[in-house]
Design a protein around this motif. Structure first.
Motif: not given
Length: 181
Positions: A65-75
Motif C-alpha cells: 500500500i505504501l509502495g502504491i502510494a509512493l508510486l503515485a507521488a512521483g507523477p
C-alpha cells in the motif's frame, strides 16, 4: 502539511484521469481491486521466492500500500511542481523526442505531459519504492525492482482481462415516456 494534501489530491486526480471512464462503479472497483490484489500476491510470492524471511502478509500489505502510494507521488509531484514551471520550449523538446521515439518503435507519440508523468512514475519507482522494498524485505535492489515490475505487469494484465471479460452495464434508457391512451 499543505504540500502533502495537494500531492494526495493530485494523485487522486491523476488516477481518475488515466483510468478509463466507466459509469459502472462496481466494475471499476472490481477491476482495480483485482489489480491491487494481484499486485500484492505476485509481489509477495516473488519476495518469498527471493529468500526474504520477513515477507509476512501484514508487512507485505503495508509495504504494498505504501509502495502504491509512493508510486503515485512521483507523477503527482511532476504535475504540481514541475509542469507549471516548465517552459513551452522544454515541452516542445519533449514532444519532439516523443515523436522521434514513436516513429522508431512504430507507436503513437505521447504528449509532453504524459511523457513527463511517466518519467515521474519511473523515478518514483527507481529512487523511492525499490529502495523501500529492498530495506524492508532485505533483498538486493535488482530483485526488488524485478519484483515490482512483474507485480505491476501482472496487475495491469489482470485489470485488462477483467475489463474485457466482465459484462458492462446496459446503457440507461433515455427515450421519453409517452402516456398510453
Amino acid at each position: 502539511m499543505n504540500g502533502i494534501q495537494s500531492l494526495a489530491s493530485a494523485a487522486l486526480n491523476l488516477f481518475r484521469e488515466f483510468v478509463p471512464g466507466n459509469p459502472d462503479v462496481a466494475r471499476f472497483w472490481l477491476e482495480n481491486g483485482a489489480a491491487t490484489l494481484s499486485l500484492l500476491v505476485v509481489l509477495g510470492l516473488l519476495l518469498r521466492f527471493f529468500g526474504s524471511e520477513n515477507a509476512r502478509p501484514g508487512l507485505l500489505l503495508l509495504s504494498g500500500i505504501l509502495g502504491i502510494a509512493l508510486l503515485a507521488a512521483g507523477p503527482s509531484a511532476i504535475e504540481i511542481y514541475a509542469l507549471p514551471n516548465t517552459s513551452p520550449s522544454a515541452l516542445a523538446a519533449v514532444d519532439t523526442v516523443s515523436q522521434w521515439t514513436a516513429k522508431r518503435i512504430a507507436q503513437n507519440p505521447w504528449p509532453a505531459r504524459t511523457t513527463l508523468l511517466a518519467v515521474g512514475f519511473i523515478l518514483s519507482l527507481l529512487f523511492v519504492v525499490v529502495p523501500l522494498t529492498r530495506l524492508t524485505f532485505r533483498v538486493p535492489s535488482f530483485l526488488a525492482l524485478l519484483a515490482w515490475l512483474a507485480a505491476l505487469a501482472t496487475a495491469g494484465t489482470v485489470a485488462a482481462v477483467v475489463h474485457k471479460n466482465f459484462p458492462s452495464a446496459p446503457p440507461p434508457i433515455t427515450a421519453p415516456l409517452t402516456p398510453k391512451s
